[in-house]
Design a protein around this motif. Structure first.
Motif, PDB file in Angstrom:
ATOM      1  N   ASP A  15      29.111  26.954 -17.194  1.00 29.77           N
ATOM      2  CA  ASP A  15      28.210  27.884 -16.721  1.00 29.77           C
ATOM      3  C   ASP A  15      27.234  28.356 -17.692  1.00 29.77           C
ATOM      4  O   ASP A  15      27.094  29.594 -17.454  1.00 29.77           O
ATOM      5  N   GLY A  42      28.538  24.382 -10.209  1.00 30.71           N
ATOM      6  CA  GLY A  42      27.830  24.969  -9.511  1.00 30.71           C
ATOM      7  C   GLY A  42      26.701  25.332 -10.592  1.00 30.71           C
ATOM      8  O   GLY A  42      26.669  26.083 -11.472  1.00 30.71           O
ATOM      9  N   HIS A  43      25.513  24.735 -10.292  1.00 37.93           N
ATOM     10  CA  HIS A  43      24.174  24.654 -11.276  1.00 37.93           C
ATOM     11  C   HIS A  43      23.182  25.712 -10.441  1.00 37.93           C
ATOM     12  O   HIS A  43      22.552  25.285  -9.154  1.00 37.93           O
ATOM     13  N   SER A 299      29.394  30.334  -9.298  1.00 44.29           N
ATOM     14  CA  SER A 299      28.809  29.879  -8.311  1.00 44.29           C
ATOM     15  C   SER A 299      29.396  28.986  -7.417  1.00 44.29           C
ATOM     16  O   SER A 299      28.847  28.745  -6.269  1.00 44.29           O
ATOM     17  N   ARG A 305      34.116  35.816 -14.051  1.00 42.39           N
ATOM     18  CA  ARG A 305      34.482  34.960 -15.348  1.00 42.39           C
ATOM     19  C   ARG A 305      34.685  35.974 -16.252  1.00 42.39           C
ATOM     20  O   ARG A 305      34.408  37.169 -16.262  1.00 42.39           O
TER      21      ARG A 305
HETATM   22 MG    MG Z   1      28.180  26.508 -13.029  1.00 43.10          MG
END
Ligand code: MG
Ligand code: GDP
Ligand code: IMO
Length: 425
Positions: A15, A42-43, A299, A305
């Motif tokens: 991330d 997850g971008h 994401s 986080r």
């Molecule tokens: Mg990510």
């Protein structure tokens, strides 16, 4: 002249902002190729006021004239993959002419997800904090030589192979207490598999070789981060693939001699999602402030986080393992307004100072910090404040690598090249 494969990867625990940087530098490339991981990733990309989250599809997909390849090292859940394809179609992107899948990539079966969930449930407090997408069991079947590959979809006996693997998984699941209802997912999965065959499948190692020989530049896009690497991460709290530069070679079938630049992405601080050691973690209001300012919520899973200060011994380790040739620093804006910013320069291990990441960092290392002056609001149209430049220089000195890109916000436009020629290629 034959072109090179540049590699872009995470230098922390994932991330870091890989998706954003890939999107920003894609115009300098003909091909963007994902080399490992799967829908655990997850971008996030943000441009023209819209946010897009990609899980399996490379982050070059929005740029016209660029090919995107899902390499052999990736594991694909067809249902999630096609949801991404549909979301892209809604956003006006027809993937047909710009997306390819390597035949050697493995498929995540509904039973892989069930095995992931069962294994995590049984670990209890020791759980990895997996995204529960079936990543671990799918890579286990790959290395165990039982996997189901995308290329198998073209075989006449595809369903027999699928059923045989499911039977094996059913025997394994019979030994578990917490078994989710994977059958409820099977119909959707089988439909998605049929549709997946409409995406062009290629022998991607040959295809990439041809691209490179024709002088077309390739950017290999990593998922997760160096400290989640199966060999060099904080094992066992890692993912099940090689997230490092070497993973780009095996995950795409390109030889090390063809690797060019290696771009390491890191945040101006650190985050981690899931379990495992995190020496500079802040379990206080400063950590909470970073989480809120940085929107540090996953994401893929939406989980909060964990946040902490920048960890230079860990970053130096990432530079070493990956052969990072240049760094990109993300989210400097999140720390704006703090009087003092701490950086972990060393660890104290058994009373001795070291700047090396040791074998085990679970409770055995005490971070040693330098306090540096903070900065105010940041803007791409102004020069970086002297205190931020000093922060960056400190990182460059510690790692021996230039920071060539500084990101000041989530949008594509909120990006500053410290050396445009080198980073934008
Ligand atoms: Mg990510
Ligand atoms: P990836 O998995 O490495 O691609 O990163 P993620 O997309 O999971 O997480 C990065 C998050 O930070 C995303 O929400 C991005 O939109 C956001 N982001 C990226 N760069 C910056 C930045 O420089 N500043 C801020 N505030 N947000 C950023
Ligand atoms: P991107 O590409 C951050 C973490 C999980 C868990 C561990 C194992 O968006 O940076 P897995 O599902 O692979 O079995 O989970 O790895 N993890 C990530 N953390 N970013 C990611 O991807 C991650 N992919 C997996 O939280 O701790």
């Amino acid at each position: 002249m034959s072109a090179r494969v540049d590699v872009l990867l995470g230098a922390q625990w994932g991330d870091e902002g890989k998706g954003k940087v890939v999107d920003v530098i894609t115009p300098g490339y003909a091909v963007i190729a994902r080399f490992q991981g799967g829908p655990n990733a997850g971008h996030t990309l943000l441009f023209e006021g819209r946010k897009h989250v990609l899980h399996t599809i490379p982050s070059g997909i929005f740029r016209e004239g660029v090919m995107n390849l899902v390499g052999n090292g990736v594991v694909i859940d067809p249902v999630i993959f096609l949801k991404e394809v549909d979301a892209l179609a809604k956003a006006g992107v027809d993937v047909k002419d710009r997306l390819l899948i390597g035949r050697r990539a493995h498929l995540i079966l509904p039973t892989h997800r069930a095995l992931d969930a069962a294994s995590e449930a049984e670990k209890g407090k020791e759980k990895i904090g997996s995204t529960l997408k079936g990543i671990g069991p799918t890579y286990m079947d790959k290395t165990g030589r039982n996997g189901f590959r995308v290329g198998d979809l073209e075989r006449a006996d595809m369903m027999d192979r699928y059923r045989a693997l499911v039977r094996k998984h059913e025997r394994l699941l019979a030994g578990h207490e917490h078994v989710i209802d994977w059958k409820a997912y099977e119909g959707e999965w089988l439909d998605a598999v049929q549709r997946l065959r409409t995406i062009t499948l290629v022998d991607s190692e040959h295809w990439l070789d041809e691209q490179l020989n024709a002088g077309r530049k390739v950017l290999a896009e990593g998922a997760q981060g160096t400290l989640l690497d199966i060999d060099f991460g904080t094992y066992p709290f890692v993912t099940s693939s090689n997230t490092i530069t070497a993973g780009a070679c095996t995950g795409l079938g390109v030889p090390p001699t063809r690797i060019g630049r290696v771009i390491g992405i890191f945040k101006a601080y650190c985050t981690r999602v899931g379990s495992g050691p995190f020496p500079t973690e802040l379990n206080d209001e400063v950590g909470e402030r970073i989480r809120q300012a940085g929107h540090e919520f996953g994401s893929t899973t939406g989980r909060a986080r964990r946040c902490g200060w920048l960890d230079l011994p860990a970053l130096k380790y990432a530079v070493m393992i990956n052969g990072v040739s240049e760094l990109a620093m993300m989210k400097a804006d999140v720390l704006s307004g703090m009087d003092t910013i701490r950086v972990c320069t060393h660890y104290k291990v058994n009373g001795r100072l070291t700047d090396r990441l040791p074998y085990d960092i679970t409770g055995t290392v005490e971070p040693v910090y330098a306090d540096l002056p903070g900065w105010g609001a940041l803007s791409v149209s102004e020069a970086l404040p002297a205190s931020l430049e000093a922060y960056i220089r400190r990182i460059e000195e510690a790692t021996g690598v230039p920071v060539k890109l500084v990101s000041l916000g989530p949008d594509r436009a909120e990006t500053l090249m410290r050396d445009t020629a080198a980073v934008a290629g």
